[in-house]
Scaffold this active site. Structure first.
Site, short mmCIF file in Angstrom:
data_model
loop_
_atom_site.label_atom_id
_atom_site.label_comp_id
_atom_site.label_asym_id
_atom_site.label_seq_id
_atom_site.Cartn_x
_atom_site.Cartn_y
_atom_site.Cartn_z
N GLN A 7 135.72 -119.14 34.90
CA GLN A 7 137.11 -119.01 35.27
C GLN A 7 137.94 -118.61 34.06
O GLN A 7 137.70 -119.06 32.94
CB GLN A 7 137.64 -120.33 35.84
CG GLN A 7 137.08 -120.67 37.20
CD GLN A 7 137.67 -119.81 38.32
OE1 GLN A 7 138.47 -118.91 38.06
NE2 GLN A 7 137.29 -120.09 39.55
N TYR A 57 127.06 -121.50 45.28
CA TYR A 57 127.72 -120.61 44.32
C TYR A 57 128.15 -121.46 43.12
O TYR A 57 129.30 -121.46 42.70
CB TYR A 57 128.92 -119.90 44.95
CG TYR A 57 128.65 -119.34 46.34
CD1 TYR A 57 128.12 -118.06 46.52
CD2 TYR A 57 128.91 -120.10 47.48
CE1 TYR A 57 127.87 -117.56 47.78
CE2 TYR A 57 128.66 -119.60 48.75
CZ TYR A 57 128.14 -118.33 48.89
OH TYR A 57 127.89 -117.83 50.15
N GLU A 84 122.85 -120.80 42.74
CA GLU A 84 123.61 -119.81 41.96
C GLU A 84 122.80 -118.54 41.82
O GLU A 84 121.60 -118.59 41.56
CB GLU A 84 123.96 -120.38 40.58
CG GLU A 84 124.45 -119.38 39.56
CD GLU A 84 125.66 -118.57 40.02
OE1 GLU A 84 125.73 -117.38 39.68
OE2 GLU A 84 126.52 -119.14 40.74
N CYS A 119 139.21 -117.86 46.04
CA CYS A 119 140.19 -117.08 45.29
C CYS A 119 140.75 -115.94 46.12
O CYS A 119 141.48 -115.10 45.59
CB CYS A 119 139.57 -116.53 44.00
SG CYS A 119 138.17 -115.42 44.26
N GLU A 154 144.26 -119.47 43.92
CA GLU A 154 143.09 -120.29 44.21
C GLU A 154 143.48 -121.32 45.27
O GLU A 154 144.55 -121.93 45.19
CB GLU A 154 142.62 -121.00 42.94
CG GLU A 154 141.25 -121.63 43.04
CD GLU A 154 140.14 -120.71 42.62
OE1 GLU A 154 139.02 -121.19 42.37
OE2 GLU A 154 140.37 -119.47 42.54
#
Length: 406
Positions: free
Chosen positions: A248, A277, A298, A364, A398
């Protein structure tokens, strides 16, 4: 000249107004309340796009953008520097609420939003394009037009200092340079990633690194080949995730959103929890420390390898979530934090089949969040949504959405 009153801001940051024939028109760089004269109107069947020719009346929410690139170069890195911060927050809440009502068909009020403590100088990553001798950002709505960047006002000071040094040493950058990425890692160390076309290597990497150190802006230098992950070519790797791994760009606000998401899962001690994720494992670490039995998925194997080195106990799976969720044990609770494109349709289908009692979705992108909430609506109801302002001065937001079964 055609005049319109701007009513609100759209998801991409454009002002929304109505033409005399009733069609919606989208106008960049306008604010709610502006009375605007339009030029370059491009009409479609149901809507139109236009450019701002002149402001006849100024919105009370309009402010002077502090960054000279914003107006002079029509910088596309920010979309809302001309709008006061309170109005930006209201716009982001409204965009999320509207997406949930229109696309997910759930009747909810606009969610609350947690403001950022820093609305400038917060970005820990700056991605620059290179073309025709210019290195900088793209103009708003013109992906083919690049202007030379002097300073990015929303980027953290250490990276602006690094960029100042890189500009002074640009003779050491390789031919065929396509992209530069400047990153500030979790330990406060700087990294410079170069992406070069045609397989050319960064032959002057050591000279470049030495020049940056001499300027007081030491940075590790990475080279991105046409195929494969970035390679360290000067400096040291550090103890944080390697360059090129997703992190981020507003760490303080991301941490607040992550903590809220885990808190909204409820009691996790002893529960089997999916972290889909999972990135570099920040959410997995919070869950594991609270006593959860975590299965993390991931796509990026480098992120998984880094997470494994942190010593946090979890079952980690490298690959696409849609390919792996069918192989995992049944979850009691789930956190998902997909990319801007949202979840592949196979993931919500599996969630409906496995029936965890609660799903917390970190998003997002309001549109893909709403689409995926709609996909889950047969079994899950949206009980709460909260926005976090990770991207001040831009049209992005977000959101953490909490869904319960039944």
């Amino acid at each position: 000249m055609l005049q319109v009153r701007v009513l609100r801001l759209a998801a991409g940051g454009d002002g929304v107004a109505k033409l005399p024939d009733g069609r919606t028109v989208f106008v960049p760089r306008t604010a709610p309340g502006d009375l605007a004269e339009l030029t370059a109107v491009q009409s479609a069947k149901r809507f139109a796009r236009a450019r701002l020719a002149r402001l006849v009346e100024f919105s009370r929410d309009r402010v002077d953008p502090p960054c000279p690139h914003y107006t002079r170069d029509e910088c596309g890195g920010c979309q809302l520097q001309h709008v006061g911060y309170s109005a930006q927050l209201e716009a982001r809440r409204s965009i999320v609420g509207e997406a949930l009502r229109r696309l997910a068909r759930v009747q909810v009020p606009d969610p609350t939003i947690e403001p950022a403590e820093a609305v400038f100088g917060y970005r820990t990553k700056l991605t620059l394009a290179a073309r025709g001798g210019r290195i900088g950002l793209r103009k708003y709505g013109r992906a083919d037009a690049i202007f030379d960047l002097e300073r990015c006002h929303i980027t953290a000071s250490p990276l602006n200092q690094l960029w100042h040094s890189v500009r002074a040493a640009r003779r050491l950058l390789p031919l065929g340079l396509d992209q530069l990425v400047l990153r500030l890692d979790q330990a406060g160390e700087r990294h410079l990633l170069t992406r070069v076309t045609g397989g050319r290597r960064l032959s002057a990497a050591e000279d470049l690194a030495r020049s940056l150190t001499d300027a007081g802006t030491h940075a590790s230098v990475w080279w991105q080949p046409d195929e494969g992950p970035p390679q360290l070519v000067a400096g040291h790797r550090g103890t944080t995730p390697p360059a090129g791994v997703f992190e981020q760009i507003h760490p303080a606000m991301a941490q607040r959103a992550r903590a809220f998401a885990v808190e909204r899962l409820g009691a996790v001690e002893g529960a089997l929890v999916w972290d889909l994720y999972g990135g570099v494992g920040d959410t997995t670490a919070l869950l594991a420390r609270a006593g959860a039995r975590v299965h993390s998925v991931e796509l990026d194997p480098r992120a998984v390898a880094y997470a494994e080195r942190t010593g946090v106990s979890a079952a980690r799976h490298a690959g696409r979530a849609e390919s792996l969720v069918g192989t995992l044990p049944d979850p009691e609770l789930v956190i998902v934090n997909p990319p801007r494109t949202g979840m592949d349709a196979r993931v919500p289908t599996t969630l409906l089949d496995r029936r965890p009692r609660r799903i917390v979705y970190i998003s997002c992108d309001p549109a893909t969040l709403a689409r995926d909430v709609g996909r889950l609506a047969a079994e899950y109801r949206l009980v709460e949504a909260r926005c976090f302002d990770l991207f001040p001065q831009t049209a992005h937001v977000e959101t953490v959405a909490v869904l319960e079964r039944g």
